[in-house]
Design a protein around this motif. Structure first.
Motif, short mmCIF file in Angstrom:
data_model
loop_
_atom_site.label_atom_id
_atom_site.label_comp_id
_atom_site.label_asym_id
_atom_site.label_seq_id
_atom_site.Cartn_x
_atom_site.Cartn_y
_atom_site.Cartn_z
N ALA A 82 0.84 -1.20 0.00
CA ALA A 82 0.00 0.00 0.00
C ALA A 82 0.87 1.25 0.00
O ALA A 82 1.84 1.34 0.76
CB ALA A 82 -0.92 0.00 1.22
N SER A 83 0.54 2.20 -0.85
CA SER A 83 1.22 3.49 -0.86
C SER A 83 0.35 4.51 -0.12
O SER A 83 -0.79 4.22 0.25
CB SER A 83 1.46 3.96 -2.29
OG SER A 83 0.25 4.45 -2.86
N GLU A 84 0.89 5.69 0.07
CA GLU A 84 0.14 6.74 0.76
C GLU A 84 -1.11 7.18 -0.01
O GLU A 84 -2.00 7.83 0.56
CB GLU A 84 1.04 7.96 1.01
CG GLU A 84 2.14 7.73 2.02
CD GLU A 84 3.41 7.13 1.44
OE1 GLU A 84 4.42 7.05 2.17
OE2 GLU A 84 3.40 6.74 0.23
N ASP A 85 -1.19 6.80 -1.28
CA ASP A 85 -2.37 7.14 -2.08
C ASP A 85 -3.43 6.05 -2.07
O ASP A 85 -4.51 6.23 -2.65
CB ASP A 85 -1.93 7.42 -3.53
CG ASP A 85 -0.98 8.60 -3.63
OD1 ASP A 85 -1.19 9.59 -2.89
OD2 ASP A 85 -0.02 8.54 -4.42
N THR A 86 -3.16 4.92 -1.43
CA THR A 86 -4.15 3.84 -1.33
C THR A 86 -5.31 4.30 -0.46
O THR A 86 -5.09 4.86 0.62
CB THR A 86 -3.51 2.59 -0.72
OG1 THR A 86 -2.41 2.16 -1.55
CG2 THR A 86 -4.52 1.46 -0.59
N HIS B 271 9.01 18.28 8.10
CA HIS B 271 8.22 18.04 6.89
C HIS B 271 6.72 18.15 7.14
O HIS B 271 5.92 17.77 6.27
CB HIS B 271 8.56 16.66 6.32
CG HIS B 271 9.99 16.53 5.87
ND1 HIS B 271 10.42 17.00 4.65
CD2 HIS B 271 11.08 16.03 6.50
CE1 HIS B 271 11.72 16.77 4.53
NE2 HIS B 271 12.14 16.19 5.65
N THR B 272 6.32 18.68 8.29
CA THR B 272 4.90 18.88 8.55
C THR B 272 4.37 19.96 7.61
O THR B 272 5.10 20.88 7.22
CB THR B 272 4.67 19.29 10.00
OG1 THR B 272 5.43 20.48 10.28
CG2 THR B 272 5.08 18.18 10.96
N GLN B 273 3.11 19.84 7.26
CA GLN B 273 2.51 20.81 6.34
C GLN B 273 0.99 20.78 6.47
O GLN B 273 0.42 19.90 7.10
CB GLN B 273 2.92 20.50 4.90
CG GLN B 273 2.45 19.14 4.40
CD GLN B 273 2.93 18.81 3.00
OE1 GLN B 273 4.12 18.92 2.68
NE2 GLN B 273 2.00 18.43 2.13
N SER B 274 0.36 21.77 5.89
CA SER B 274 -1.10 21.81 5.83
C SER B 274 -1.51 22.09 4.39
O SER B 274 -1.06 23.10 3.81
CB SER B 274 -1.64 22.93 6.74
OG SER B 274 -3.04 22.96 6.70
N PRO B 275 -2.33 21.20 3.77
CA PRO B 275 -2.89 19.95 4.29
C PRO B 275 -1.78 18.97 4.70
O PRO B 275 -0.66 19.06 4.21
CB PRO B 275 -3.71 19.41 3.12
CG PRO B 275 -3.95 20.57 2.22
CD PRO B 275 -2.75 21.44 2.38
N PRO B 276 -2.12 18.00 5.58
CA PRO B 276 -1.10 17.12 6.14
C PRO B 276 -0.43 16.23 5.09
O PRO B 276 -1.03 15.85 4.09
CB PRO B 276 -1.89 16.25 7.13
CG PRO B 276 -3.14 17.03 7.42
CD PRO B 276 -3.45 17.78 6.17
N LEU B 277 0.82 15.93 5.34
CA LEU B 277 1.57 14.94 4.57
C LEU B 277 1.45 13.59 5.26
O LEU B 277 1.48 13.52 6.50
CB LEU B 277 3.05 15.35 4.48
CG LEU B 277 3.99 14.39 3.75
CD1 LEU B 277 3.68 14.36 2.26
CD2 LEU B 277 5.45 14.80 3.98
N ALA B 278 1.32 12.52 4.50
CA ALA B 278 1.32 11.15 5.05
C ALA B 278 2.59 10.44 4.61
O ALA B 278 3.02 10.59 3.46
CB ALA B 278 0.10 10.38 4.59
N LEU B 279 3.18 9.67 5.53
CA LEU B 279 4.38 8.91 5.22
C LEU B 279 4.23 7.48 5.74
O LEU B 279 3.93 7.28 6.92
CB LEU B 279 5.62 9.52 5.87
CG LEU B 279 6.27 10.75 5.26
CD1 LEU B 279 7.51 11.11 6.07
CD2 LEU B 279 6.64 10.52 3.81
#
Length: 342
Positions: A161-165, A249-257
């Protein structure tokens, strides 16, 4: 990895600052708070933060560990390493509101095991607490520890699974973890909180983890179920270093890793390797299924590079620890579970 003979060696190795943690905290200002600090990873993370700041000469910057601290010895262990402690029930919104303001937050609180018996408690811990914390620290950069279980099981012969799943997992625990991300995400959007979802997948500490689960079964002559045929793992020290780096690497909208090892590991092969290491034949039960909880961590590798500790080193250290009678915490991961019931 240096040889690990006892708990002191293990804690020192796990919490060793890295070039990357030194660089990150050199360029980020302010104090740091670890919420839910008394669990499996919190002590390592808090101690790595403290050691990194001390090595930089930033001794006045605070590392604050927040938990219920039901064990006095756990509380004392944090304090003896120069980490400030605050007793707090994160389910109490008044207590959360009284926590000190800090610019850097690492959120580790949550519940997994016991969900089948008390699902309402799991949902409260994994959704109410995030709502309270997100409101209290709406202006702080925040790394939210999540899990790879927010994804569905995916084809075992694929990359994972990738962060886009899409987040469509089985079971109440995993869905409550989706809820945790959704609650943090809601407040991040309304307050523009810089956020990162740290989807950790099977951290390895010699006292617990998938490798220990498999090795213990082999050593005891118990069958190893291979129906969940593949796993990913990462050394807990590497995971903590990545969490600290994630603050930048925090950001808005949130980043997922996705945070784990890139290697898709065969449970059958791991059992056979541990069998050779401990001198007894691995007993196998079941057949590898068509799907598994596996993850593609390419995005985190692009940001942070490969982990420092290899799978071979983890296997060797786990077998050595077990053969020496090293301490374990008696909390199996239940990686074999397919239906999400914990």
């Amino acid at each position: 990895m240096h040889p690990i003979h006892n708990l002191t060696d293990l804690d020192q190795t796990l919490s060793q600052p890295t070039t990357a943690t030194l660089h990150t905290l050199q360029h980020l200002d302010g104090d740091l708070i670890v919420l839910g600090a008394s669990g499996k990873m919190g002590p390592t993370l808090a101690r790595m933060l403290r050691r990194t700041l001390d090595e930089l000469g930033h001794t006045s910057r605070r590392v604050i560990a927040v938990a219920r601290f039901s064990s006095p010895s756990t509380l004392a262990d944090f304090q003896q390493h120069g980490i400030e402690t605050i007793r707090c029930d994160l389910l109490d919104p008044t207590a959360v509101a009284a926590l000190p303001s800090v610019p850097n937050v690492l959120f580790l609180a949550g519940q997994k095991f016991g969900t089948s018996d008390a699902p309402e408690t799991t949902w409260a811990m994994n959704t109410l607490v995030p709502a309270y914390v997100a409101q209290r620290f709406s202006q702080s950069r925040t790394v939210v520890f999540s899990t790879g279980c927010v994804y569905p099981l995916v084809p075992a012969d694929g990359p994972g699974a990738s962060e886009d799943t899409p987040l469509t997992p089985p079971g109440e625990y995993a869905n409550s973890c989706v809820g945790r991300e959704r609650l943090f995400g809601h407040f991040a959007r309304t307050a523009r909180t810089p956020l990162l979802f740290f989807r950790l997948c099977y951290a390895i500490d010699l006292r617990y983890g998938v490798l220990l689960d498999i090795a213990q079964k082999v050593q005891a002559g118990e069958p190893v179920d291979v129906s969940m045929g593949y796993v990913n793992v990462i050394w807990q020290g590497d995971a903590c270093a990545r969490a600290i780096q994630s603050l930048a690497h925090t950001q808005s909208p949130p980043l997922a890793l996705n945070v784990t090892g890139l290697e898709k590991l065969s449970v059958r092969t791991l059992a056979e390797r541990f069998g050779r290491a401990v001198g007894r034949e691995a007993r196998i039960t079941g057949t590898e299924g068509p799907t598994a909880w596996i993850w593609d961590a390419s995005r985190s590798y692009d940001l942070f590079g490969p982990p420092a500790v290899s799978i071979d080193e983890m296997i060797e250290a786990t077998a050595h620890w077990l053969q020496r009678g090293g301490t374990t915490i008696g909390k199996p991961t239940h990686f074999e579970v397919h239906d999400g019931r914990f």
